[in-house]
Design a protein around this motif. Structure first.
Motif, mmCIF file in Angstrom:
data_model
loop_
_atom_site.group_PDB
_atom_site.id
_atom_site.type_symbol
_atom_site.label_atom_id
_atom_site.label_comp_id
_atom_site.label_asym_id
_atom_site.label_seq_id
_atom_site.Cartn_x
_atom_site.Cartn_y
_atom_site.Cartn_z
ATOM 1 N N HIS A 153 0.806 -1.220 0.000
ATOM 2 C CA HIS A 153 0.000 0.000 0.000
ATOM 3 C C HIS A 153 0.841 1.273 0.000
ATOM 4 C CE1 HIS A 153 -3.493 -2.516 0.587
ATOM 5 N NE2 HIS A 153 -2.930 -3.074 1.643
ATOM 6 N N THR A 154 2.147 1.155 -0.210
ATOM 7 C CA THR A 154 3.005 2.337 -0.299
ATOM 8 C C THR A 154 2.628 3.145 -1.534
ATOM 9 O OG1 THR A 154 4.834 1.190 0.786
ATOM 10 C CG2 THR A 154 5.386 3.146 -0.496
ATOM 11 N N THR A 155 2.515 4.456 -1.378
ATOM 12 C CA THR A 155 2.167 5.317 -2.503
ATOM 13 C C THR A 155 3.426 5.790 -3.223
ATOM 14 O OG1 THR A 155 2.241 7.379 -1.254
ATOM 15 C CG2 THR A 155 0.162 6.129 -1.204
ATOM 16 N N ALA A 156 3.224 6.333 -4.414
ATOM 17 C CA ALA A 156 4.355 6.877 -5.179
ATOM 18 C C ALA A 156 5.035 7.992 -4.404
ATOM 19 C CB ALA A 156 3.857 7.392 -6.526
ATOM 20 N N ALA A 157 4.250 8.846 -3.763
ATOM 21 C CA ALA A 157 4.817 9.958 -2.993
ATOM 22 C C ALA A 157 5.664 9.454 -1.829
ATOM 23 C CB ALA A 157 3.692 10.862 -2.488
ATOM 24 N N GLU A 158 5.196 8.411 -1.163
ATOM 25 C CA GLU A 158 5.939 7.853 -0.033
ATOM 26 C C GLU A 158 7.238 7.216 -0.489
ATOM 27 O OE1 GLU A 158 2.097 6.775 2.835
ATOM 28 O OE2 GLU A 158 2.885 5.295 1.425
ATOM 29 N N ALA A 159 7.202 6.492 -1.611
ATOM 30 C CA ALA A 159 8.415 5.856 -2.126
ATOM 31 C C ALA A 159 9.433 6.901 -2.562
ATOM 32 C CB ALA A 159 8.062 4.941 -3.298
ATOM 33 N N LEU A 160 8.969 7.975 -3.179
ATOM 34 C CA LEU A 160 9.882 9.041 -3.594
ATOM 35 C C LEU A 160 10.525 9.700 -2.384
ATOM 36 C CD1 LEU A 160 11.120 10.765 -5.826
ATOM 37 C CD2 LEU A 160 9.109 12.251 -5.707
ATOM 38 N N ALA A 161 9.733 9.950 -1.359
ATOM 39 C CA ALA A 161 10.273 10.562 -0.139
ATOM 40 C C ALA A 161 11.301 9.638 0.521
ATOM 41 C CB ALA A 161 9.145 10.876 0.837
ATOM 42 N N LEU A 162 11.055 8.334 0.469
ATOM 43 C CA LEU A 162 11.975 7.360 1.054
ATOM 44 C C LEU A 162 13.235 7.202 0.206
ATOM 45 C CD1 LEU A 162 12.330 5.203 3.298
ATOM 46 C CD2 LEU A 162 11.161 3.591 1.790
ATOM 47 N N GLY A 163 13.077 7.343 -1.111
ATOM 48 C CA GLY A 163 14.219 7.194 -2.015
ATOM 49 C C GLY A 163 14.564 5.754 -2.333
ATOM 50 N N GLU A 164 13.702 4.826 -1.937
ATOM 51 C CA GLU A 164 13.919 3.402 -2.170
ATOM 52 C C GLU A 164 12.578 2.722 -2.425
ATOM 53 O OE1 GLU A 164 17.822 2.611 0.705
ATOM 54 O OE2 GLU A 164 15.789 2.350 1.501
ATOM 55 N N GLY A 165 12.629 1.594 -3.113
ATOM 56 C CA GLY A 165 11.397 0.866 -3.365
ATOM 57 C C GLY A 165 11.616 -0.271 -4.330
ATOM 58 N N VAL A 166 10.521 -0.837 -4.826
ATOM 59 C CA VAL A 166 10.569 -1.962 -5.757
ATOM 60 C C VAL A 166 9.857 -1.586 -7.046
ATOM 61 C CG1 VAL A 166 10.812 -3.711 -3.970
ATOM 62 C CG2 VAL A 166 8.527 -2.954 -4.647
ATOM 63 N N HIS A 172 4.391 3.203 -10.086
ATOM 64 C CA HIS A 172 3.501 4.248 -9.561
ATOM 65 C C HIS A 172 4.114 5.634 -9.720
ATOM 66 C CE1 HIS A 172 1.110 1.303 -6.789
ATOM 67 N NE2 HIS A 172 0.561 1.414 -7.979
ATOM 68 N N ALA A 173 5.419 5.755 -9.480
ATOM 69 C CA ALA A 173 6.078 7.055 -9.579
ATOM 70 C C ALA A 173 6.126 7.545 -11.029
ATOM 71 C CB ALA A 173 7.478 6.983 -8.987
ATOM 72 N N ILE A 174 6.394 6.643 -11.980
ATOM 73 C CA ILE A 174 6.379 7.037 -13.389
ATOM 74 C C ILE A 174 4.989 7.521 -13.783
ATOM 75 C CG2 ILE A 174 6.491 6.167 -15.759
ATOM 76 C CD1 ILE A 174 8.766 4.359 -14.913
ATOM 77 N N ILE A 175 3.973 6.781 -13.350
ATOM 78 C CA ILE A 175 2.590 7.155 -13.666
ATOM 79 C C ILE A 175 2.277 8.548 -13.137
ATOM 80 C CG2 ILE A 175 0.173 6.613 -13.174
ATOM 81 C CD1 ILE A 175 1.101 3.622 -13.080
ATOM 82 N N ALA A 176 2.620 8.795 -11.876
ATOM 83 C CA ALA A 176 2.320 10.090 -11.262
ATOM 84 C C ALA A 176 3.090 11.218 -11.941
ATOM 85 C CB ALA A 176 2.653 10.043 -9.772
ATOM 86 N N ALA A 177 4.375 11.012 -12.192
ATOM 87 C CA ALA A 177 5.195 12.058 -12.813
ATOM 88 C C ALA A 177 4.744 12.346 -14.237
ATOM 89 C CB ALA A 177 6.664 11.641 -12.782
ATOM 90 N N ALA A 178 4.348 11.301 -14.966
ATOM 91 C CA ALA A 178 3.858 11.503 -16.330
ATOM 92 C C ALA A 178 2.545 12.270 -16.326
ATOM 93 C CB ALA A 178 3.692 10.154 -17.029
ATOM 94 N N ARG A 179 1.640 11.907 -15.421
ATOM 95 C CA ARG A 179 0.375 12.621 -15.346
ATOM 96 C C ARG A 179 0.577 14.071 -14.928
ATOM 97 N NH1 ARG A 179 -2.822 7.832 -12.088
ATOM 98 N NH2 ARG A 179 -3.257 6.481 -13.872
ATOM 99 N N ALA A 180 1.627 14.318 -14.159
ATOM 100 C CA ALA A 180 1.912 15.689 -13.713
ATOM 101 C C ALA A 180 2.230 16.616 -14.883
ATOM 102 C CB ALA A 180 3.069 15.686 -12.721
ATOM 103 N N VAL A 181 2.681 16.039 -16.006
ATOM 104 C CA VAL A 181 2.976 16.855 -17.188
ATOM 105 C C VAL A 181 1.959 16.588 -18.298
ATOM 106 C CG1 VAL A 181 5.426 17.015 -16.631
ATOM 107 C CG2 VAL A 181 4.629 15.162 -18.119
#
Length: 270
Positions: A153-166, A172-181
């Motif tokens: 249940h980790t969100t893209a924002a949480e993983a980015l803040a942590l700087g680590e993930g799978v 999730h982070a690519i999806i969020a960043a792409a939608r941001a533009v």
């Protein structure tokens, strides 16, 4: 490349359940990059229900298991011939407009840092294809691959803040960043045979697809810093990991559930 898959998922309950119902998105996508040679999905003791292909082109099948249920075992066995299309989802038939994938979910909610990552990544990019590649690269640099530090249940924002993930966090982070533009993006579930250098990898895998108008959907795997090639088998897609999950279901009863997943992926011919 010809890949064989053996995937067994077992749900166990510490008290008998009255019934269990599963929705399975465990069937290889139909597109120019993969051809099914053989494929069988079964649920031990289960009754096969209805099946359909949704608007995104994914095959979904329902199963039910009558109680008392102490264990549910879902097995997948098959063989798929893959072709490297440099990540392009060519020849895939679907009805949903790419614009539908601009919607946010809890997992892909865009905070200020994700907004900044997306906006900064595309500065100076000449076209949408370059923008998509830059976003995937920025995510790979911002979130180091490290198993065990995040959860389902980790969100893209949480993983980015942590700087680590799978891989789930990268997608999730690519999806969020792409939608941001303003670029439609979605989550994809599937299998990966090995990393590019041949190092064994977790076979059950996930990545993101970004829509580029002049080309269509293109896959990006930030965990391995590449686009999906012949080592990948694509199963299905959704707005996030929950929507694209290969297995979703419910069990009726008071028992606590435990889960075991074993996936073996082998290259038969290259």
């Amino acid at each position: 490349m010809i890949l064989t898959v053996n995937h067994v998922t077992t749900y166990q309950y510490d008290a008998p359940m009255r019934a269990a119902v599963q929705s399975l998105r465990l069937f290889p996508s139909r597109f120019d990059g993969q051809r099914v040679i053989s494929w069988e999905v079964s649920v031990e003791g289960g009754v096969r229900g209805g099946g359909f292909r949704d608007g995104a082109g994914d095959r979904i099948e329902g199963w039910s298991v009558r109680g008392p249920v102490e264990e549910v075992t879902i097995s997948v066995a098959g063989q798929v011939e893959t072709t490297d299309l440099a990540g392009v989802l060519r020849g895939h038939r679907e009805l949903v407009s790419p614009m539908a994938y601009l919607r946010e979910t809890t997992a892909t909610w865009i905070d200020a840092d994700l907004e900044a990552l997306g906006q900064e990544a595309v500065v100076g990019a000449e076209d949408d294809l370059e923008r998509a590649h830059r976003i995937a690269r920025a995510v790979a640099e911002a979130i180091a691959y490290k198993p065990g530090v995040t959860h389902a249940h980790t969100t893209a924002a949480e993983a980015l803040a942590l700087g680590e993930g799978v891989c789930q966090d990268h997608a999730h982070a690519i999806i969020a960043a792409a939608r941001a533009v303003g670029m439609p993006a979605r989550y994809v579930s599937g299998y990966l045979h090995a990393t590019e250098d041949g190092t064994p990898h977790e076979a059950a895998h996930a990545w993101a697809e970004v829509h580029v108008p002049a080309i269509g959907w293109i896959g990006f795997d930030a965990a391995n810093q590449c686009c999906p090639d012949g080592r990948y088998i694509r199963l299905g897609s959704g707005l996030d990991a929950r929507e694209a999950a290969p297995i979703r279901g419910v069990a009726q009863g008071l028992g606590e559930e435990s889960l075991e997943v074993v996936v073996a992926l082998e290259a038969v011919q290259q």
